[in-house]
Structures are given as structure tokens and as C-alpha cells.
Design a protein around this motif. Structure first.
Motif, PDB file in Angstrom:
ATOM      1  N   ALA A  71       0.840  -1.206   0.000  1.00  0.00           N
ATOM      2  CA  ALA A  71       0.000   0.000   0.000  1.00  0.00           C
ATOM      3  C   ALA A  71       0.869   1.247   0.000  1.00  0.00           C
ATOM      4  CB  ALA A  71      -0.891   0.004   1.238  1.00  0.00           C
ATOM      5  N   ASP A  72       0.428   2.264  -0.740  1.00  0.00           N
ATOM      6  CA  ASP A  72       1.032   3.592  -0.644  1.00  0.00           C
ATOM      7  C   ASP A  72       0.131   4.428   0.251  1.00  0.00           C
ATOM      8  OD1 ASP A  72       3.366   3.447  -2.272  1.00  0.00           O
ATOM      9  OD2 ASP A  72       2.053   3.277  -4.014  1.00  0.00           O
ATOM     10  N   ILE A  73       0.752   5.000   1.286  1.00  0.00           N
ATOM     11  CA  ILE A  73      -0.035   5.765   2.253  1.00  0.00           C
ATOM     12  C   ILE A  73       0.297   7.242   2.075  1.00  0.00           C
ATOM     13  CG2 ILE A  73      -0.424   6.141   4.737  1.00  0.00           C
ATOM     14  CD1 ILE A  73       0.573   3.124   4.975  1.00  0.00           C
ATOM     15  N   TYR A  74      -0.723   8.052   1.800  1.00  0.00           N
ATOM     16  CA  TYR A  74      -0.492   9.475   1.522  1.00  0.00           C
ATOM     17  C   TYR A  74      -1.086  10.373   2.594  1.00  0.00           C
ATOM     18  CZ  TYR A  74       0.667   8.042  -3.246  1.00  0.00           C
ATOM     19  OH  TYR A  74       1.242   7.459  -4.353  1.00  0.00           O
ATOM     20  N   GLY A  75      -0.275  11.342   3.042  1.00  0.00           N
ATOM     21  CA  GLY A  75      -0.807  12.478   3.778  1.00  0.00           C
ATOM     22  C   GLY A  75      -0.954  13.592   2.754  1.00  0.00           C
ATOM     23  N   ARG A  76      -0.931  14.853   3.203  1.00  0.00           N
ATOM     24  CA  ARG A  76      -1.068  15.938   2.224  1.00  0.00           C
ATOM     25  C   ARG A  76       0.181  16.037   1.348  1.00  0.00           C
ATOM     26  NH1 ARG A  76      -2.444  21.578   4.614  1.00  0.00           N
ATOM     27  NH2 ARG A  76      -0.520  21.058   5.677  1.00  0.00           N
ATOM     28  N   SER A  77       1.380  16.067   1.991  1.00  0.00           N
ATOM     29  CA  SER A  77       2.572  16.160   1.143  1.00  0.00           C
ATOM     30  C   SER A  77       3.574  15.031   1.397  1.00  0.00           C
ATOM     31  CB  SER A  77       3.247  17.521   1.311  1.00  0.00           C
ATOM     32  OG  SER A  77       3.161  17.947   2.631  1.00  0.00           O
ATOM     33  N   PHE A 317      -8.407   1.836  18.499  1.00  0.00           N
ATOM     34  CA  PHE A 317      -7.418   2.782  19.032  1.00  0.00           C
ATOM     35  C   PHE A 317      -6.697   3.487  17.874  1.00  0.00           C
ATOM     36  CE2 PHE A 317      -2.964   3.594  19.943  1.00  0.00           C
ATOM     37  CZ  PHE A 317      -3.083   4.519  20.982  1.00  0.00           C
ATOM     38  N   PHE A 318      -6.228   2.696  16.888  1.00  0.00           N
ATOM     39  CA  PHE A 318      -5.512   3.301  15.751  1.00  0.00           C
ATOM     40  C   PHE A 318      -6.441   4.233  14.960  1.00  0.00           C
ATOM     41  CE2 PHE A 318      -2.561  -0.513  15.987  1.00  0.00           C
ATOM     42  CZ  PHE A 318      -1.521   0.224  16.540  1.00  0.00           C
ATOM     43  N   HIS A 319      -7.685   3.813  14.825  1.00  0.00           N
ATOM     44  CA  HIS A 319      -8.624   4.683  14.106  1.00  0.00           C
ATOM     45  C   HIS A 319      -8.783   6.011  14.842  1.00  0.00           C
ATOM     46  CE1 HIS A 319     -12.672   6.442  13.517  1.00  0.00           C
ATOM     47  NE2 HIS A 319     -12.232   6.416  12.276  1.00  0.00           N
ATOM     48  N   LYS A 320      -8.951   5.926  16.163  1.00  0.00           N
ATOM     49  CA  LYS A 320      -9.116   7.155  16.959  1.00  0.00           C
ATOM     50  C   LYS A 320      -7.905   8.050  16.783  1.00  0.00           C
ATOM     51  CE  LYS A 320     -12.277   6.798  20.715  1.00  0.00           C
ATOM     52  NZ  LYS A 320     -12.544   5.970  21.842  1.00  0.00           N
ATOM     53  N   TYR A 321      -6.728   7.401  16.787  1.00  0.00           N
ATOM     54  CA  TYR A 321      -5.483   8.167  16.679  1.00  0.00           C
ATOM     55  C   TYR A 321      -5.434   8.930  15.351  1.00  0.00           C
ATOM     56  CZ  TYR A 321      -0.576   9.391  16.635  1.00  0.00           C
ATOM     57  OH  TYR A 321       0.586  10.108  16.573  1.00  0.00           O
ATOM     58  N   TYR A 322      -5.615   8.189  14.228  1.00  0.00           N
ATOM     59  CA  TYR A 322      -5.448   8.898  12.954  1.00  0.00           C
ATOM     60  C   TYR A 322      -6.605   9.852  12.679  1.00  0.00           C
ATOM     61  CZ  TYR A 322      -8.457   5.754  10.024  1.00  0.00           C
ATOM     62  OH  TYR A 322      -9.499   5.055   9.457  1.00  0.00           O
ATOM     63  N   SER A 323      -7.782   9.563  13.278  1.00  0.00           N
ATOM     64  CA  SER A 323      -8.936  10.397  12.935  1.00  0.00           C
ATOM     65  C   SER A 323      -8.859  11.798  13.537  1.00  0.00           C
ATOM     66  CB  SER A 323     -10.238   9.712  13.332  1.00  0.00           C
ATOM     67  OG  SER A 323     -10.324   9.639  14.715  1.00  0.00           O
ATOM     68  N   ILE A 324      -8.020  11.985  14.556  1.00  0.00           N
ATOM     69  CA  ILE A 324      -7.947  13.327  15.136  1.00  0.00           C
ATOM     70  C   ILE A 324      -6.776  14.138  14.568  1.00  0.00           C
ATOM     71  CG2 ILE A 324      -9.152  12.829  17.315  1.00  0.00           C
ATOM     72  CD1 ILE A 324      -6.299  12.540  18.560  1.00  0.00           C
ATOM     73  N   MET A 330      -0.560  14.742  10.377  1.00  0.00           N
ATOM     74  CA  MET A 330      -0.489  13.459   9.669  1.00  0.00           C
ATOM     75  C   MET A 330       0.808  13.390   8.876  1.00  0.00           C
ATOM     76  SD  MET A 330      -1.474  10.519   8.840  1.00  0.00           S
ATOM     77  CE  MET A 330      -3.155  10.064   9.156  1.00  0.00           C
ATOM     78  N   ASP A 331       1.166  14.489   8.210  1.00  0.00           N
ATOM     79  CA  ASP A 331       2.436  14.526   7.466  1.00  0.00           C
ATOM     80  C   ASP A 331       3.615  14.289   8.406  1.00  0.00           C
ATOM     81  OD1 ASP A 331       1.618  14.818   4.893  1.00  0.00           O
ATOM     82  OD2 ASP A 331       1.720  17.005   4.872  1.00  0.00           O
ATOM     83  N   ILE A 332       3.569  14.918   9.579  1.00  0.00           N
ATOM     84  CA  ILE A 332       4.670  14.736  10.542  1.00  0.00           C
ATOM     85  C   ILE A 332       4.744  13.272  10.985  1.00  0.00           C
ATOM     86  CG2 ILE A 332       5.493  15.355  12.872  1.00  0.00           C
ATOM     87  CD1 ILE A 332       4.213  18.151  12.382  1.00  0.00           C
ATOM     88  N   ASN A 333       3.593  12.671  11.227  1.00  0.00           N
ATOM     89  CA  ASN A 333       3.561  11.259  11.651  1.00  0.00           C
ATOM     90  C   ASN A 333       4.141  10.344  10.579  1.00  0.00           C
ATOM     91  OD1 ASN A 333       1.795  10.222  14.221  1.00  0.00           O
ATOM     92  ND2 ASN A 333       1.377  12.349  13.683  1.00  0.00           N
ATOM     93  N   ILE A 334       3.801  10.592   9.319  1.00  0.00           N
ATOM     94  CA  ILE A 334       4.311   9.746   8.227  1.00  0.00           C
ATOM     95  C   ILE A 334       5.833   9.921   8.130  1.00  0.00           C
ATOM     96  CG2 ILE A 334       4.299   9.392   5.711  1.00  0.00           C
ATOM     97  CD1 ILE A 334       1.326  10.114   5.717  1.00  0.00           C
ATOM     98  N   LYS A 335       6.279  11.157   8.238  1.00  0.00           N
ATOM     99  CA  LYS A 335       7.711  11.440   8.145  1.00  0.00           C
ATOM    100  C   LYS A 335       8.478  10.729   9.265  1.00  0.00           C
ATOM    101  CE  LYS A 335      10.407  15.479   7.009  1.00  0.00           C
ATOM    102  NZ  LYS A 335      10.422  16.915   6.892  1.00  0.00           N
ATOM    103  N   MET A 336       7.901  10.826  10.480  1.00  0.00           N
ATOM    104  CA  MET A 336       8.556  10.181  11.629  1.00  0.00           C
ATOM    105  C   MET A 336       8.568   8.666  11.474  1.00  0.00           C
ATOM    106  SD  MET A 336       7.389  12.391  14.918  1.00  0.00           S
ATOM    107  CE  MET A 336       6.813  10.964  15.776  1.00  0.00           C
ATOM    108  N   ALA A 337       7.447   8.111  11.014  1.00  0.00           N
ATOM    109  CA  ALA A 337       7.357   6.650  10.847  1.00  0.00           C
ATOM    110  C   ALA A 337       8.439   6.168   9.887  1.00  0.00           C
ATOM    111  CB  ALA A 337       5.973   6.272  10.328  1.00  0.00           C
ATOM    112  N   LYS A 338       8.645   6.941   8.812  1.00  0.00           N
ATOM    113  CA  LYS A 338       9.681   6.551   7.831  1.00  0.00           C
ATOM    114  C   LYS A 338      11.071   6.677   8.446  1.00  0.00           C
ATOM    115  CE  LYS A 338       8.620   9.037   4.227  1.00  0.00           C
ATOM    116  NZ  LYS A 338       8.509   9.592   2.876  1.00  0.00           N
ATOM    117  N   ALA A 339      11.273   7.792   9.168  1.00  0.00           N
ATOM    118  CA  ALA A 339      12.595   8.018   9.765  1.00  0.00           C
ATOM    119  C   ALA A 339      12.939   6.914  10.761  1.00  0.00           C
ATOM    120  CB  ALA A 339      12.621   9.377  10.451  1.00  0.00           C
TER     121      ALA A 339
END
Ligand SMILES: Cc1cc2nc3c(=O)[nH]c(=O)nc-3n(C[C@H](O)[C@H](O)[C@H](O)COP(=O)(O)OP(=O)(O)OC[C@H]3O[C@@H](n4cnc5c(N)ncnc54)[C@H](O)[C@@H]3O)c2cc1C
Length: 369
Positions: A71-77, A317-324, A330-339
């Protein structure tokens, strides 16, 4: 074993339950409002993990239309790619899957009555106090309201469309798009069926002021989706609903709920076939033990929560997390997850259904091989 099990709803949960009961020698009748078992199947998608399908004991091979490796997961940027070396999941033709489950249930001995939508009064009148009633009648369950089960509090409203002649870069990858400005508390997706045909869909939380159709229109106007759909042909569009929480109670006397009617759905993605099917098998076993050995039917509630409760809670729990998360966070979270190397970890050990399995491995061994 002279009790009859009346199953209201011939979706995947009801048909799996019927088949299992028949194999155990228990008489069961499945009622469904559809005239043809595959009617309405295009309202939902058919992404199912290979491992989850294995747990259902069903013959699904004939329904496979595509294989997925990631899967490719996209935030805004920001974006992150989770990709395995082998098939992780299948895209199934939901209509064909319904036919296969129907044929299996009939072959095992279930009686199936199609074209009959049971009213609440008819559902209550099926109950002679000795037979067993099962609500497998989906997210908006008449059985649950007839027997006053606790409500499901949260729903997602969905809208999906199917296109041919689309511009698909990789037919084995789905994409997930998080954009809380237009897709409130859920996400948008693309699921390739082949090299040129694709499904595009969205979900939004049910407390939204906008409609799912409006949110969908905004989603397909975003640059990434516009590129995919340029020059494509629309073949059909469908709205539906997904329950996002389980009911507090799923057994009331001789009445049980399974599948979407019980809210046995992954809140992260809305996928419910695997958990609903596993719970249907557990229901069959509890009904058998009730009829044969007078065990309480409430064992079903205990058993399905024991086997699936933790994973379903973790999905919530994960749904609650990403939904807020807003678009920037979200972009920061994706960046951190990759790092931190989570893309590699998910690619190797990701489990679409059982996050507890994945977390156990992570806490025991971290990122080590
Ligand atoms: C857009 C979308 C995408 C999805 N994608 C996926 C996915 O990729 N993977 C996945 O695992 N899950 C997915 N799901 C969820 C999945 O479709 C459901 O979890 C699954 O269909 C639930 O099965 P069920 O048998 O519990 O209920 P349903 O499939 O809803 O079946 C209920 C049946 O009961 C019948 N019925 C209802 N009321 C009555 C009545 N009063 N009398 C007689 N019959 C009645 C209906 O006709 C229906 O056939 C998706 C859902 C949506 C909306």
C-alpha cells in the motif's frame, strides 16, 4: 437436535454461519431480502488478507480478481510505501464471493429464502422461545433493534465508484489517502482490479455535515486522483455504511448477532468479512454446544471477544489516533514513521487483521530480523 436456527441476513457472516451449522447437523434457515445473492455486492470492496481468508475455511479462489503486495499511504505532502515481496492480500469479486458462499451453504444443507425482507414484527414472531434467532442483517440491523440490543454509536458513510481505462502505475498496490479537511476521520482509497480498471472510494464519519457523495467529488478532484482517472470511464457508483464499534452485548436470551450487525469490523479500514466470518464460526460452535450439551449461548459472547476482542480494540485505538490528526500532523507522523524505519517493519511483518501479533513482535524484537 430438533431446534431450528433462523438466520436473518445472507451476507458473508450469515452464509458462513449457515454452512457451519449444516455441517454440524443443525437445521438452519437463512432469510435475505435480495432476490439474487450477489445483488448489492458492488457497494463494498473486496480486499481480504491471505492469512485472514485462510481462517474462514471457505473456497474463495474463484473470486480472486487481483493480488496485492502493498500500500502507498499518503498524507497531504508526505507519503510512505509498505511493500512486501509476495502476495499479502487479494481483491475479490464480492458478487462471485457471495455466490460461492451461497453454493457452499446450500451444498452443506442450509435452506435459503431469498427476496424476503423481514420486518421487526416478522422477526419477533419467528421466536417461539425454543428456536435460535441470529441477526446477520448488516450494519443497520432490524434484529438488533427488535430485540433492543445496545446501539452501535459510530458509523462511517462510504461512497465508491468503479472506473475502466484508468492510469494505474502499479496494479498490485492499493493507495490510502488521509486528508482530514475533506475526508473527516476516515480516508480515501484506490484499489486496482487490473492494469486498467480501478475502484476509488472514500469514507467519512457519520456525524459530518457534508454527504459522502460530496466528499467523494472533492476527493476525485485532488491532483493524485485526477491523474489516475484522466480519460477513464465511470462504470458505477455506490453509497453504503460501515459500523465502527462493536455492540456492548451480542447475545440476548436465544438471540445472537454476528458480523456487521454486531459491529465485528476493523475500525481502521472498515473491513468486516474476516472478523465477521471468524465470529460466525464461533457462533456456530456455541450454538452446537448449546443444543447438544445445554451450554449457555452466552459462551458465544465470551469466546468471540476472547479471540478477537483485543485486535478489534486495537483497530479502534488506531482509528481514533489517525482520525484526530490534522493534515500537518499526519504529514509529521508519516515522516517520523519513515525516519524510524516503520515502513520496512510493516513491509515485513505488517498484519492487516491482527495488530496485536505485529506489536508483540515489535516489542519482543524491535526492528531486528
Ligand atoms: C465501501 C465498503 C468497502 C468495504 N471494503 C471491505 C473490504 O475491502 N474488506 C472487507 O473485509 N470488508 C469490507 N467492507 C465491509 C464488509 O462489506 C462487511 O463487513 C461485510 O459485508 C459484512 O457482512 P455481513 O454478512 O455481516 O453483513 P452484510 O454484508 O451487510 O449482509 C447483511 C445481509 O442481510 C440482508 N438483510 C438485512 N436486513 C434484512 C431483513 N430485515 N430481512 C432479510 N434480509 C435482510 C441484506 O440483504 C444483506 O444481504 C466494506 C464495506 C463498505 C461499505
Amino acid at each position: 437436535m430438533n431446534k431450528t436456527v433462523h438466520i436473518i441476513g445472507g451476507g458473508s457472516a450469515g452464509l458462513i454461519l449457515g454452512k457451519e451449522l449444516s455441517l454440524m447437523g443443525i437445521k438452519n434457515i437463512i432469510y435475505d431480502s435480495k432476490r439474487k445473492i450477489s445483488d448489492n455486492s458492488a457497494k463494498a470492496s473486496g480486499v481480504l488478507s491471505k492469512s485472514g481468508l485462510g481462517a474462514l475455511g471457505i473456497d474463495y479462489k474463484d473470486a480472486i480478481v487481483n493480488e496485492l503486495i502493498g500500500a502507498d499511504i499518503y498524507g497531504r505532502s508526505e507519503s510512505m510505501r509498505v511493500k512486501s515481496n509476495s502476495t499479502m492480500a487479494y481483491v475479490l469479486d464480492r458478487g462471485r464471493l457471495a455466490e460461492l458462499l451461497y453454493e457452499n451453504a446450500i451444498a452443506s444443507g442450509s435452506e435459503i429464502i431469498l427476496g424476503k425482507r423481514l420486518s421487526k414484527t416478522e422477526i419477533l414472531s419467528l421466536n417461539n422461545g425454543s428456536d435460535i434467532i441470529v441477526g446477520a442483517d448488516g450494519a443497520i440491523s432490524n434484529v438488533a433493534s427488535a430485540y433492543k440490543f445496545p446501539e452501535i454509536k459510530h458509523y462511517v458513510l462510504t461512497y465508491k465508484a468503479e472506473y475502466s481505462n484508468a492510469n494505474i502505475l502499479d496494479k498490485n498496490m492499493v493507495s490510502l489517502h488521509f486528508n482530514n479537511s475533506i475526508l473527516k476521520s476516515f480516508f480515501g482509497w484506490t484499489i486496482p482490479y487490473s492494469k486498467s480498471s480501478i475502484e476509488v472510494g472514500i469514507g467519512i464519519f457519520s456525524n459530518n455535515k457534508t454527504s459522502s457523495k460530496n466528499a467523494f467529488a472533492k476527493f476525485i478532484a485532488t491532483e493524485r486522483i485526477k491523474d489516475i482517472l484522466k480519460g477513464s470511464k465511470l462504470n458505477g457508483a455506490y453509497a453504503s455504511v460501515i459500523p465502527l464499534s462493536t455492540r456492548r452485548k451480542t447475545v440476548n436470551g436465544n438471540v445472537l448477532l454476528v458480523g456487521d450487525a454486531a459491529g465485528q469490523v476493523k475500525a481502521t479500514t472498515g473491513g468486516g468479512i474476516i472478523f465477521g466470518g471468524i465470529c460466525a464460526r464461533i457462533a456456530a460452535k456455541s450454538i452446537y454446544e448449546h443444543i447438544k450439551y445445554s451450554m449457555p449461548l452466552s459462551n458465544y459472547e465470551y469466546e468471540w471477544r476472547k479471540i478477537n476482542g483485543r485486535d478489534l480494540t486495537m483497530h479502534r485505538f488506531f482509528h481514533k489516533y489517525y482520525s484526530i490528526l490534522g493534515n500537518t500532523t499526519m504529514d509529521i507522523n508519516i515522516k517520523m514513521a519513515k525516519a524510524l524505519g516503520f515502513d520496512g517493519f510493516f513491509s515485513k511483518y505488517g498484519d492487516m487483521d491482527r495488530p496485536t501479533k505485529m506489536l508483540k513482535r515489535f516489542f519482543l524484537r524491535g526492528f531486528s530480523e
